[in-house]
Every structure is written in structure tokens, then in C-alpha cells.
Enzyme design. Structure first.
Site, mmCIF file in Angstrom:
data_model
loop_
_atom_site.group_PDB
_atom_site.id
_atom_site.type_symbol
_atom_site.label_atom_id
_atom_site.label_comp_id
_atom_site.label_asym_id
_atom_site.label_seq_id
_atom_site.Cartn_x
_atom_site.Cartn_y
_atom_site.Cartn_z
ATOM 1 N N ASP A 121 0.845 -1.192 0.000
ATOM 2 C CA ASP A 121 0.000 0.000 0.000
ATOM 3 C C ASP A 121 0.878 1.238 0.000
ATOM 4 O O ASP A 121 2.020 1.192 0.425
ATOM 5 C CB ASP A 121 -0.832 0.042 1.288
ATOM 6 C CG ASP A 121 -1.912 -1.014 1.272
ATOM 7 O OD1 ASP A 121 -2.165 -1.568 0.197
ATOM 8 O OD2 ASP A 121 -2.480 -1.268 2.344
ATOM 9 N N LYS A 152 -3.205 2.476 -2.996
ATOM 10 C CA LYS A 152 -4.590 2.786 -2.569
ATOM 11 C C LYS A 152 -4.533 3.679 -1.353
ATOM 12 O O LYS A 152 -3.968 3.329 -0.339
ATOM 13 C CB LYS A 152 -5.334 1.503 -2.219
ATOM 14 C CG LYS A 152 -5.699 0.699 -3.431
ATOM 15 C CD LYS A 152 -6.523 -0.497 -3.060
ATOM 16 C CE LYS A 152 -7.961 -0.165 -2.822
ATOM 17 N NZ LYS A 152 -8.655 0.295 -4.012
ATOM 18 N N MET A 180 -9.711 6.556 8.511
ATOM 19 C CA MET A 180 -10.106 7.314 7.314
ATOM 20 C C MET A 180 -11.184 8.330 7.683
ATOM 21 O O MET A 180 -12.166 8.494 6.970
ATOM 22 C CB MET A 180 -10.613 6.359 6.226
ATOM 23 C CG MET A 180 -9.519 5.416 5.743
ATOM 24 S SD MET A 180 -10.103 4.104 4.666
ATOM 25 C CE MET A 180 -10.565 2.852 5.852
HETATM 26 N N1 SAH Z 1 -4.963 -1.722 7.962
HETATM 27 C C1 SAH Z 1 -4.660 -0.435 8.520
HETATM 28 C C2 SAH Z 1 -5.744 0.575 8.198
HETATM 29 C C3 SAH Z 1 -5.826 0.882 6.749
HETATM 30 S S1 SAH Z 1 -7.043 2.103 6.393
HETATM 31 C C4 SAH Z 1 -4.443 -0.567 10.023
HETATM 32 O O1 SAH Z 1 -4.705 -1.613 10.579
HETATM 33 O O2 SAH Z 1 -3.968 0.377 10.625
HETATM 34 C C5 SAH Z 1 -6.052 3.560 6.325
HETATM 35 C C6 SAH Z 1 -6.246 4.384 7.559
HETATM 36 O O3 SAH Z 1 -5.496 3.849 8.611
HETATM 37 C C7 SAH Z 1 -5.785 5.804 7.452
HETATM 38 O O4 SAH Z 1 -6.732 6.611 6.813
HETATM 39 C C8 SAH Z 1 -5.634 6.174 8.901
HETATM 40 O O5 SAH Z 1 -6.908 6.412 9.460
HETATM 41 C C9 SAH Z 1 -5.140 4.874 9.487
HETATM 42 N N2 SAH Z 1 -3.661 4.839 9.663
HETATM 43 C C10 SAH Z 1 -2.801 4.020 9.081
HETATM 44 N N3 SAH Z 1 -1.552 4.256 9.532
HETATM 45 C C11 SAH Z 1 -1.652 5.241 10.435
HETATM 46 C C12 SAH Z 1 -0.711 5.916 11.276
HETATM 47 N N4 SAH Z 1 0.590 5.614 11.260
HETATM 48 N N5 SAH Z 1 -1.167 6.872 12.087
HETATM 49 C C13 SAH Z 1 -2.477 7.188 12.127
HETATM 50 N N6 SAH Z 1 -3.387 6.585 11.359
HETATM 51 C C14 SAH Z 1 -2.991 5.617 10.520
#
Ligand code: SAH
Length: 468
Positions: free
Chosen positions: A248, A270, A383
Site C-alpha cells: 500500500d 490505494k 479514514m
Molecule cells: N490496515 C490499517 C488501516 C488501513 S485504512 C491498520 O490496521 O492500521 C487507512 C487508515 O489507517 C488511514 O486513513 C488512517 O486512518 C489509518 N492509519 C494508518 N496508519 C496510520 C498511522 N501511522 N497513524 C495514524 N493513522 C494511521
């Protein structure tokens, strides 16, 4: 780098050394490992030099060096244990057109001799440009211990076996074969000598031929929130062995750095509402690479099972009859909670944790607003940046207290982490004012713990944006 390391072919070439004492002996022990024709000029040669001459390993001329002695020499060593004599010899040799090394005299030398770890045909040369001979010796000792003593023998036998290994497909299959041979099967068989090594090679080749015929596989791996130290050991191993990594856009560059150097990196790009590769295209790429026999790592930010479209991709892989497994990762909400020093559940406060997305395929996501609006609710909203106004409206409409705390954690676990505190009533306005550019999780119902907030003020930027 002032001295450029090269390996010089000395087979049949002339190497001349002036001197017969300790310095000469030290250099001769190295030079005699080569296939050079060695000539030594020494009025009083040490016993060892006389013995080597008697064995025919070098030519000994019992006098000091004269003009013309270094003619046609590929290399010349001045090792007289006498600075003045070395300087005289070096000048003579240069006049003869030879490249000169003066023992223990970096400035007076055209080339220097590195410390050598010898597992012929494998040779490791270590140089420090004279800066730290102690370091060179320490590295040499370390390598001597680390490299199997039979490595040279293994390499010679392995070299002769190369044509047979062409039966394996080019690329990963062959690399894996050689890596198994040099680091596992070979050293194990080496105590049994040449016959045992050859036997092990043949057995290994049969095993690898069988494996090469096997299909590829897919690992869905969680890359965690960004800090490479939050990778699991399994994720690390998967990155080490992957042939293809489809990642990703959110996966941090520090983590991609850890991928095996030969791995093919594909960005599936994405992210948010931006232009993106379609899910069907991603599914097709995963399946195509696995079918071609590759070990595919589908690398997802956080945990692959949290808002990662894991289900769709598993279905596609299953449909193609390809083996798969999942390596979980630390999800953004966990990292964000750690960042503000809060627990995601707490006795007497919330026995339930909701992971919610701010938008789905149809736009802003509908949720169980009644449940989310209840006092004491804690939810990690993914998100959620763009959906903040919508979220705020829905929650207030369903009776949530406008004073409910919300901690917004941007870039959790990364050096550029920012924490914005807000209350539900002003969430959208505060978020807009903070104009966060990175990924952010909204922790509904949580505020940074006081001590944590104080610490965060020092190493991350924390923005107090609470309106009265
Ligand atoms: N699978 C991922 C989520 C993917 S959806 C997980 O488990 O974390 C993508 C969203 O994840 C982003 O829009 C944000 O809301 C969150 N996200 C991912 N990495 C992040 C980070 N380092 N800090 C804060 N939010 C994060």
C-alpha cells in the site's frame, strides 16, 4: 576512498621483494599464496626464505637489490626493515617501471596490501587506508570465525557443479539453491570431505528441483503503523524472503528499505480518495505473480485484517487455487492509543471497542450511531479526516455529548507524529484548522493522558485546540 580495492591476476607474473627479515617474511607469507613467480633480493635471508628457495617456491638472490632487478615486475615490495634501504630500493624499482609497496610506509607506496581472509577462491580484503589497523584485525578475526573454514573447498566444488544447477529456473530458485548449499547443506557435509560434499550437492539439487515445480504462495502481511521496530518477526522474515512485494502507499519507506534487495516492489497505491489502482487490478497482480511461482508478500499498513480489503484479496487468491496465510500487524488505533498513553478499553469506562471507518465504497460510512453516541464509548475511527463533519453531525444528532473528547493522532509511531485534541462539538473545525496531511486515526472518547501529553509536547507537536 583514496585506495581503490582491486584483485590483481598474478598467475605467472613476476613479483620482486627486497629484504630478508621480519618485514619480508610477513609479506612473503601472503605473496606465496598466489601463483606469481617470486624473486627475493637479500644479502642475509632468514631461514624460512632459504627453505622456500630450496623448495622451489621462490628464487633467492643473495645480494642487495641493484638497478634493473625489478624490471618486468608486476609488483615490488621494499621490506628491508630499514627505511633508508627501502627508499633506495623503491626508487630503483620505480625506475624499472614497477608498482611499489614500502612496508609500513603508506605515503611511500603506490599500492597497499589489505588484511586478507583467505578461503580461496573466496578472498576477503580489508583495508582502512592505514587509519585503523586494529579495526582491520578485529574485522579479520570476526570473519575468520564466521566463515566456514571449508568455504574454499565448498566454493571449488560448487563452481564445478554450476552447469547442473542450470536445471533450476533462473533467478530465485538458483539463488536459494546456492544459499542452502553454502550456508547449510555444504558446511554440514564438509566434515566428510569432498565425496560427502558432492553427495550433499546432488541431494540438494533434487530437493530444489521438486520445490521449483511447486506453485508460489501469498502472505498477507501487516506492516504496522510505520515504525519499523513495530514489525513482527514474521513480517521481517517475510520481507527478507519475498520475491514480489505488493504494498500500500501508506507503508512507510523505512519498512520498504528492509525488503530483500532482489525483491520486486510494486506500489498498489490505494489511499484515501485519491487516484488508485483498482481492487481488481491488485487482485490480478497478486494472483499472476503467485502463479508464476513467486513468493508474494501483500504488504498492508497496520493490520491487514483491519480496513485492508483482506477478505476480497483472500477470495481472489483462493479462487486461483494459490496457498495463502496472514501475518497480523499492529493496527493504527493501537499505535495511536500508545501515543497518547491511553488504554483502548478500561474497566468501568468501556468494555467495548469499536473500529469504525469514516468512509466506505459508497462514500461516508453509515454506522451504529446510537451505540457510538452513548457516553463512555471508545472508537478508533479510520479514514475519518474528511468525514469529520459528517461524523460530528451524526453523533450529535444521536445525542452524543458535545464535550466528548476526541484525540486525533496523525502519523502514529512515526517521528513526524502529531496529536490534536478536540471535543466532539468542534471536531470538524479543529481538524480543518490543524490541516493534517498524513494518515490519522480519530480516537473518539479518549484524550491524551496528562503525563503523556506533557511528554508529547516535548517530542511531538501537540495542538490544544479545545474551544470553551
Ligand atoms: N490496515 C490499517 C488501516 C488501513 S485504512 C491498520 O490496521 O492500521 C487507512 C487508515 O489507517 C488511514 O486513513 C488512517 O486512518 C489509518 N492509519 C494508518 N496508519 C496510520 C498511522 N501511522 N497513524 C495514524 N493513522 C494511521
Amino acid at each position: 576512498m583514496r585506495h581503490f580495492p582491486i584483485f590483481v591476476d598474478l598467475a605467472g607474473r613476476r613479483v620482486v621483494l627486497a629484504g630478508g627479515g621480519e618485514a619480508a617474511l610477513a609479506k612473503l607469507r601472503l605473496i606465496l599464496k598466489t601463483e606469481a613467480h617470486v624473486t627475493v633480493f637479500a644479502a642475509e635471508p632468514a631461514r624460512e626464505i632459504e627453505d622456500w628457495a630450496a623448495e622451489g617456491r621462490l628464487r633467492l638472490v643473495r645480494r642487495r637489490q641493484e638497478p634493473g632487478d625489478a624490471l618486468c615486475a608486476a609488483l615490488f615490495y621494499a621490506g628491508n626493515d630499514d627505511e633508508a634501504e627501502d627508499a633506495r630500493g623503491a626508487a630503483l624499482a620505480r625506475a624499472d617501471g614497477a608498482r611499489v609497496n614500502m612496508v609500513d610506509n603508506l605515503g611511500g607506496s603506490d599500492f597497499i596490501t589489505p588484511a586478507i581472509v583467505d578461503r580461496d577462491p573466496v578472498t576477503v580484503a580489508i583495508g582502512t587506508e592505514g587509519a585503523a589497523p586494529v579495526l582491520a584485525r578485529a574485522i579479520k578475526t570476526d570473519l575468520e570465525e564466521r566463515l566456514p573454514s571449508r568455504l574454499g573447498l565448498l566454493a571449488r566444488i560448487g563452481k564445478a557443479f554450476r552447469p547442473e544447477v542450470e536445471a533450476l529456473p533462473f533467478g530465485r530458485a538458483r539463488r536459494d539453491f546456492w544459499s542452502d548449499y553454502y550456508f547449510t547443506a555444504g558446511p554440514e557435509a564438509a566434515t566428510g570431505g569432498e565425496t560427502a560434499i558432492k553427495g550433499a550437492l546432488s541431494a540438494l539439487l533434487s530437493r530444489h528441483k521438486a520445490r521449483a515445480a511447486a506453485p508460489g504462495r501469498v502472505e498477507f502481511v501487516g506492516a504496522g503503523p510505520g515504525d519499523p521496530e513495530l514489525l513482527t518477526m514474521k513480517a521481517r522474515r517475510a520481507l527478507d524472503t519475498a520475491d514480489v512485494i505488493i504494498h500500500d502507499r501508506l507503508v512507510s519507506p523505512d519498512i520498504l528499505e528492509l525488503a530483500r534487495r532482489e525483491a520486486l516492489l510494486i506500489s498498489a497505491g490505494k489511499e484515501g480518495f485519491g487516484p488508485s489502482v483498482t481492487q481488481a487490478e491488485i487482485d490480478a497482480a497478486i494472483v499472476a505473480h503467485a502463479r508464476a511461482g513467486s513468493r508474494v508478500v501483500r504488504l498492508k499498513a497496520g493490520d491487514p485484517a483491519v480496513f485492508g480489503r483482506l477478505e476480497e484479496e483472500i477470495l481472489a487468491v483462493e479462487k486461483a487455487g494459490v496457498d495463502w496465510s496472514v501475518v497480523p500487524g499492529i493496527t493504527a488505533a493501537s499505535a495511536a492509543a500508545a501515543q497518547i498513553g491511553q488504554s483502548l478499553t478500561a474497566r468501568g469506562r468501556n468494555s467495548e471497542l469499536r473500529l469504525v471507518t469514516g468512509h466506505d465504497m459508497d462514500g461516508f460510512a453509515e454506522n451504529d450511531w446510537h451505540a457510538l453516541a452513548r457516553p463512555g464509548t471508545v472508537a478508533g475511527i479510520y479514514m475519518g479526516k474528511r468525514a469529520a463533519r459528517f461524523l460530528q453531525g451524526r453523533l450529535l444528532m444521536h445525542g452524543a455529548d458535545p464535550a466528548t473528547p476526541v484525540a486525533i493522532v496523525e502519523n502514529a509511531s512515526r517521528p513526524e507524529c502529531r496529536i490534536v485534541t478536540a471535543r466532539l462539538g468542534t471536531l470538524a473545525a479543529n481538524l480543518e484548522a490543524a490541516s493534517l496531511a498524513g494518515p490519522a486515526v480519530l480516537l473518539l472518547g479518549l484524550a491524551p493522558r496528562e503525563a503523556q501529553a506533557a511528554a508529547a509536547r516535548i517530542d511531538t507537536r501537540i495542538q490544544q485546540m479545545e474551544h470553551a
